[in-house]
Design a protein around this motif. Structure first.
Motif, PDB file in Angstrom:
ATOM      1  N   SER A 183       3.763   1.669 -11.511  1.00  0.00           N
ATOM      2  CA  SER A 183       4.218   0.491 -12.779  1.00  0.00           C
ATOM      3  C   SER A 183       4.414   1.707 -13.325  1.00  0.00           C
ATOM      4  O   SER A 183       5.816   0.929 -14.240  1.00  0.00           O
ATOM      5  CB  SER A 183       2.805   0.446 -12.802  1.00  0.00           C
ATOM      6  OG  SER A 183       1.988  -0.667 -12.552  1.00  0.00           O
ATOM      7  N   ILE A 184       4.387   2.861 -13.831  1.00  0.00           N
ATOM      8  CA  ILE A 184       5.071   3.388 -14.774  1.00  0.00           C
ATOM      9  C   ILE A 184       6.531   3.991 -14.413  1.00  0.00           C
ATOM     10  O   ILE A 184       7.452   4.086 -14.826  1.00  0.00           O
ATOM     11  CB  ILE A 184       4.341   4.988 -14.867  1.00  0.00           C
ATOM     12  CG1 ILE A 184       2.332   4.501 -15.133  1.00  0.00           C
ATOM     13  CG2 ILE A 184       5.178   6.432 -16.014  1.00  0.00           C
ATOM     14  CD1 ILE A 184       2.306   6.463 -15.554  1.00  0.00           C
ATOM     15  N   ALA A 185       7.136   4.400 -12.798  1.00  0.00           N
ATOM     16  CA  ALA A 185       7.612   3.890 -12.765  1.00  0.00           C
ATOM     17  C   ALA A 185       9.215   3.185 -13.203  1.00  0.00           C
ATOM     18  O   ALA A 185      10.461   3.580 -13.854  1.00  0.00           O
ATOM     19  CB  ALA A 185       7.941   4.504 -10.997  1.00  0.00           C
ATOM     20  N   MET A 186       8.514   1.725 -12.754  1.00  0.00           N
ATOM     21  CA  MET A 186       8.997   0.114 -13.179  1.00  0.00           C
ATOM     22  C   MET A 186       8.949   0.337 -14.716  1.00  0.00           C
ATOM     23  O   MET A 186      10.582   0.123 -14.667  1.00  0.00           O
ATOM     24  CB  MET A 186       8.565  -0.375 -12.325  1.00  0.00           C
ATOM     25  CG  MET A 186       8.854  -0.840 -11.741  1.00  0.00           C
ATOM     26  SD  MET A 186       9.745  -1.196  -9.883  1.00  0.00           S
ATOM     27  CE  MET A 186       9.774   0.367  -9.817  1.00  0.00           C
ATOM     28  N   PRO A 199      10.734  10.348  -7.894  1.00  0.00           N
ATOM     29  CA  PRO A 199      12.199   9.827  -8.637  1.00  0.00           C
ATOM     30  C   PRO A 199      13.390   8.620  -7.929  1.00  0.00           C
ATOM     31  O   PRO A 199      14.286   8.172  -8.184  1.00  0.00           O
ATOM     32  CB  PRO A 199      12.766  10.990  -8.173  1.00  0.00           C
ATOM     33  CG  PRO A 199      11.331  12.460  -7.884  1.00  0.00           C
ATOM     34  CD  PRO A 199      10.628  10.776  -7.698  1.00  0.00           C
ATOM     35  N   TYR A 200      12.472   8.483  -7.097  1.00  0.00           N
ATOM     36  CA  TYR A 200      12.679   7.405  -5.482  1.00  0.00           C
ATOM     37  C   TYR A 200      12.599   6.002  -6.540  1.00  0.00           C
ATOM     38  O   TYR A 200      13.320   4.603  -6.424  1.00  0.00           O
ATOM     39  CB  TYR A 200      12.231   6.675  -4.188  1.00  0.00           C
ATOM     40  CG  TYR A 200      12.999   8.392  -4.133  1.00  0.00           C
ATOM     41  CD1 TYR A 200      13.823   8.449  -3.408  1.00  0.00           C
ATOM     42  CD2 TYR A 200      11.893   9.738  -3.247  1.00  0.00           C
ATOM     43  CE1 TYR A 200      14.778   9.631  -2.684  1.00  0.00           C
ATOM     44  CE2 TYR A 200      12.328  10.802  -3.327  1.00  0.00           C
ATOM     45  CZ  TYR A 200      14.002  10.716  -2.453  1.00  0.00           C
ATOM     46  OH  TYR A 200      14.061  11.995  -2.066  1.00  0.00           O
ATOM     47  N   LEU A 201      11.496   5.723  -6.683  1.00  0.00           N
ATOM     48  CA  LEU A 201      11.061   4.690  -7.402  1.00  0.00           C
ATOM     49  C   LEU A 201      11.396   4.289  -9.139  1.00  0.00           C
ATOM     50  O   LEU A 201      12.076   3.620  -9.232  1.00  0.00           O
ATOM     51  CB  LEU A 201       9.180   3.900  -7.891  1.00  0.00           C
ATOM     52  CG  LEU A 201       8.855   4.392  -6.609  1.00  0.00           C
ATOM     53  CD1 LEU A 201       6.718   4.872  -6.725  1.00  0.00           C
ATOM     54  CD2 LEU A 201       8.568   3.375  -6.208  1.00  0.00           C
ATOM     55  N   GLU A 202      11.858   5.625  -9.380  1.00  0.00           N
ATOM     56  CA  GLU A 202      12.781   5.755 -10.991  1.00  0.00           C
ATOM     57  C   GLU A 202      13.851   4.991 -11.082  1.00  0.00           C
ATOM     58  O   GLU A 202      14.560   4.166 -12.217  1.00  0.00           O
ATOM     59  CB  GLU A 202      12.697   6.582 -11.941  1.00  0.00           C
ATOM     60  CG  GLU A 202      11.115   6.734 -12.161  1.00  0.00           C
ATOM     61  CD  GLU A 202      11.137   8.558 -13.066  1.00  0.00           C
ATOM     62  OE1 GLU A 202      12.186   9.050 -12.491  1.00  0.00           O
ATOM     63  OE2 GLU A 202      10.028   8.727 -13.446  1.00  0.00           O
ATOM     64  N   LYS A 203      14.723   4.615  -9.698  1.00  0.00           N
ATOM     65  CA  LYS A 203      15.819   3.882  -9.715  1.00  0.00           C
ATOM     66  C   LYS A 203      15.655   3.094  -8.449  1.00  0.00           C
ATOM     67  O   LYS A 203      16.818   2.455  -8.269  1.00  0.00           O
ATOM     68  CB  LYS A 203      16.920   4.982  -8.119  1.00  0.00           C
ATOM     69  CG  LYS A 203      17.207   6.478  -8.936  1.00  0.00           C
ATOM     70  CD  LYS A 203      18.034   7.757  -7.750  1.00  0.00           C
ATOM     71  CE  LYS A 203      17.655   8.679  -8.218  1.00  0.00           C
ATOM     72  NZ  LYS A 203      18.372   9.516  -7.041  1.00  0.00           N
ATOM     73  N   LEU A 204      14.955   2.339  -8.519  1.00  0.00           N
ATOM     74  CA  LEU A 204      14.696   1.152  -8.333  1.00  0.00           C
ATOM     75  C   LEU A 204      14.628  -0.200  -9.421  1.00  0.00           C
ATOM     76  O   LEU A 204      13.746   0.010 -10.520  1.00  0.00           O
ATOM     77  CB  LEU A 204      13.325   0.738  -7.806  1.00  0.00           C
ATOM     78  CG  LEU A 204      13.296   0.773  -6.065  1.00  0.00           C
ATOM     79  CD1 LEU A 204      11.273   0.597  -5.718  1.00  0.00           C
ATOM     80  CD2 LEU A 204      13.992   0.424  -5.183  1.00  0.00           C
ATOM     81  N   ALA A 226       0.589  -1.150  -0.217  1.00  0.00           N
ATOM     82  CA  ALA A 226      -0.062  -0.408  -0.260  1.00  0.00           C
ATOM     83  C   ALA A 226       0.955   0.846  -0.029  1.00  0.00           C
ATOM     84  O   ALA A 226       0.896   2.341   0.536  1.00  0.00           O
ATOM     85  CB  ALA A 226      -0.836  -0.270   1.155  1.00  0.00           C
ATOM     86  N   ALA A 227       1.554   1.461  -0.583  1.00  0.00           N
ATOM     87  CA  ALA A 227       2.640   2.241  -1.284  1.00  0.00           C
ATOM     88  C   ALA A 227       1.760   3.398  -1.889  1.00  0.00           C
ATOM     89  O   ALA A 227       1.972   3.170  -2.956  1.00  0.00           O
ATOM     90  CB  ALA A 227       4.224   1.456  -1.070  1.00  0.00           C
ATOM     91  N   PRO A 228       2.560   4.583  -1.558  1.00  0.00           N
ATOM     92  CA  PRO A 228       2.422   5.980  -2.517  1.00  0.00           C
ATOM     93  C   PRO A 228       3.314   5.783  -3.655  1.00  0.00           C
ATOM     94  O   PRO A 228       4.193   5.440  -4.257  1.00  0.00           O
ATOM     95  CB  PRO A 228       2.821   7.138  -2.170  1.00  0.00           C
ATOM     96  CG  PRO A 228       2.854   6.591  -0.514  1.00  0.00           C
ATOM     97  CD  PRO A 228       3.444   5.150  -0.468  1.00  0.00           C
ATOM     98  N   GLY A 229       3.011   6.194  -4.991  1.00  0.00           N
ATOM     99  CA  GLY A 229       3.105   5.804  -6.658  1.00  0.00           C
ATOM    100  C   GLY A 229       2.768   7.722  -7.509  1.00  0.00           C
ATOM    101  O   GLY A 229       3.391   7.929  -8.073  1.00  0.00           O
ATOM    102  N   VAL A 230       1.905   8.257  -6.103  1.00  0.00           N
ATOM    103  CA  VAL A 230       2.052   9.305  -6.563  1.00  0.00           C
ATOM    104  C   VAL A 230       2.593  10.747  -5.797  1.00  0.00           C
ATOM    105  O   VAL A 230       3.022  10.171  -4.544  1.00  0.00           O
ATOM    106  CB  VAL A 230       0.505   9.760  -7.084  1.00  0.00           C
ATOM    107  CG1 VAL A 230       0.023   8.756  -8.293  1.00  0.00           C
ATOM    108  CG2 VAL A 230      -0.510   9.784  -5.932  1.00  0.00           C
TER     109      VAL A 230
END
Length: 476
Positions: free
Chosen positions: A419-422, A389-394, A284-288
């Motif tokens: 999903s978009i960041a991944m 920015p952090y998700l895009e580095k995963l 249940a993590a933030p994605g926005v």
């Protein structure tokens, strides 16, 4: 994190000699998500100022002095830092009607001069029953641990559980969501669930080592929770990684992090800054961006709890403006920041319904219901954050799951953001799954509203646990 605006529905009265009506004893029954908790307050006047204390006779005989308190002739407000609680209400004759807030959850509450039915509790403290999923046996090793936190003067205490035979398949650090939480993520007697205890027990039985710890300033951990921000909690989570890495028995063992809610924001931050993490699980993590998440949370929680649609719509422009101000004002000192918020909300008062606007005798006291929560250092920092920015580095293996009945972190928008960041970072091992019928705590739910959590017997849906276990077992 949501803030109820039920107080806006309360009539404001300016009575003669109302201060004289306030001192003395007041009594209430708090409907704490299905559990009725008697609360009593003793109010006193000293040199023109209101002071007081609170007692919960169904839980203990201890009396807690107000940390701060004020009364402007209409509205009584008090805080209890020891309990992480506050109350804001309006004096209406012989009633104090308002909202009690604890652990960032709002409960409508009315104090009376008389003892309402059910007060006091004559048969002793309220009985908190053990939930069916709470473990009663522990067929694995349990080690009490302490380690340095993410700042000087912070020592984190917790428990490390390990399979009895052989090396762990991997190690998992659990990071809790918003509000002061212990190692079990116990959500208080109102909700009476310990999600991290259930999750840890399940994963350890599956062969994994699990480290869970008390938040700084909570339980056996030292430090100041009230003054800490998401960045501070991230430093503590990073310190947990460092602690496991320095242990000889964890050499050549993959280390991951599972974060729930705000913890699901912290995990990508730690992963982006610490190459020692091998995988993350986002619950249940933030994605926005957080300001967008909070506005959507307010709409969904308000709708699920029956808040009138006109109230939700009426106050959103003011909150949106406040969030923009917060994001654009990181360098303002606290005094100028607070003054700026008051000015913003006072300007927005021109848009209030005429009857409500005319009833407000003290605009600053009225707007305090918005400004005081937004002045909190944690919330000020949190609202300005963006997980993207952090998700895009995963680029490490990532599992993100969320319940479709989650009203606090809406599944569709936040899982889409993840999903978009991944996709953008080309993560080749990213699994993003919506779970039908589950709420923010991964319980099977009817409405998904926070006031439903304590009425549900299940602590953590078994199928959700199995999904996490299967994802891990495929990799380790």
């Amino acid at each position: 994190m949501q803030r109820s605006l039920l107080t806006l529905l309360l009539p404001l009265f300016l009575c003669t000699s109302v201060r004289a009506q306030l001192p003395g004893e007041w009594f209430a029954i708090l409907d704490a998500m299905g559990t009725e908790l008697p609360l009593g307050i003793q109010l006193d006047e000293q040199d023109g100022a209101i002071t007081g204390s609170l007692v919960s006779p169904g839980q203990s005989e201890a009396r807690f002095d107000f940390t701060t308190s004020s009364f402007d002739g209409q509205r009584l407000q008090f805080t209890l830092n020891d309990l992480g609680a506050s109350f804001s209400g309006v004096l209406d004759g012989k009633e104090l009607r308002g909202v009690f807030n604890q652990a960032r959850v709002d409960f409508p509450l009315t104090f009376y001069r008389y003892r309402p039915q059910g007060y006091p509790v004559s048969d002793g403290p309220v009985t908190i029953t053990q939930r069916s999923q709470q473990p009663t046996d522990f067929p694995y090793e349990r080690e009490a641990v302490t380690f340095p936190g993410g700042a000087a003067g912070v020592t984190l205490a917790g428990e490390l559980t390990l399979p009895t035979k052989g090396k762990p398949r991997a190690a998992i650090i659990l990071v809790s969501g918003s509000g002061p939480q212990d190692r079990n993520s116990y959500l208080g007697s109102q909700i009476n669930h310990s999600p991290f205890l259930v999750l840890s027990d399940y994963l350890t039985r599956e062969g994994y080592a699990v480290l869970r710890y008390d938040d700084r300033g909570v339980g056996e951990s030292t430090g100041d929770h009230n003054g800490a921000t998401t960045r501070d909690f991230g430093a503590d989570a990073g310190a947990a990684v460092d602690y496991l890495k320095q242990r000889k028995d964890f050499r050549k063992i993959a280390i991951g992090m599972a974060g729930h809610s705000e913890g699901g924001l912290i995990a990508p931050i730690v992963a982006a800054e610490n190459e020692d993490l091998d995988f993350v699980i986002l619950l249940a993590a933030p994605g926005v961006p957080i300001d967008s998440l909070m506005l959507e949370q307010r709409r969904q929680v308000g709708t699920a709890t029956g808040m009138p649609a006109q109230l939700i719509a009426r106050d959103e422009p003011g909150l949106r403006s406040a969030y923009t101000f917060i994001k654009e004002s990181p360098a303002l000192d606290q005094d100028r920041y607070v003054d700026g918020l008051y000015a913003l909300f006072e300007k927005r008062m021109d848009n209030l319904p005429t009857a409500l606007r005319n009833s407000i005798k003290d605009p600053r006291a009225f707007n305090a219901q918005y400004v005081v929560p937004l002045s909190n250092p944690w919330l000020r920092s949190f609202l300005a954050m963006d997980p993207t920015p952090y998700l895009e580095k995963l680029t490490i293996p990532t599992l993100a799951i969320n319940g479709l009945k989650d009203t606090q972190v809406a599944a569709e928008s936040n899982l889409n953001g993840i999903s978009i960041a991944m996709a953008k970072n080309g993560n080749k091992d990213a699994t993003v799954l919506p779970l039908p019928g589950l709420n923010h705590l991964f319980q099977p739910a009817d409405t998904g509203a926070p006031n439903e959590y304590g009425t549900i017997e299940t602590t953590f849906d078994p199928l959700a646990l199995e999904m996490i276990g299967n994802w891990l077992n495929e990799r380790f």
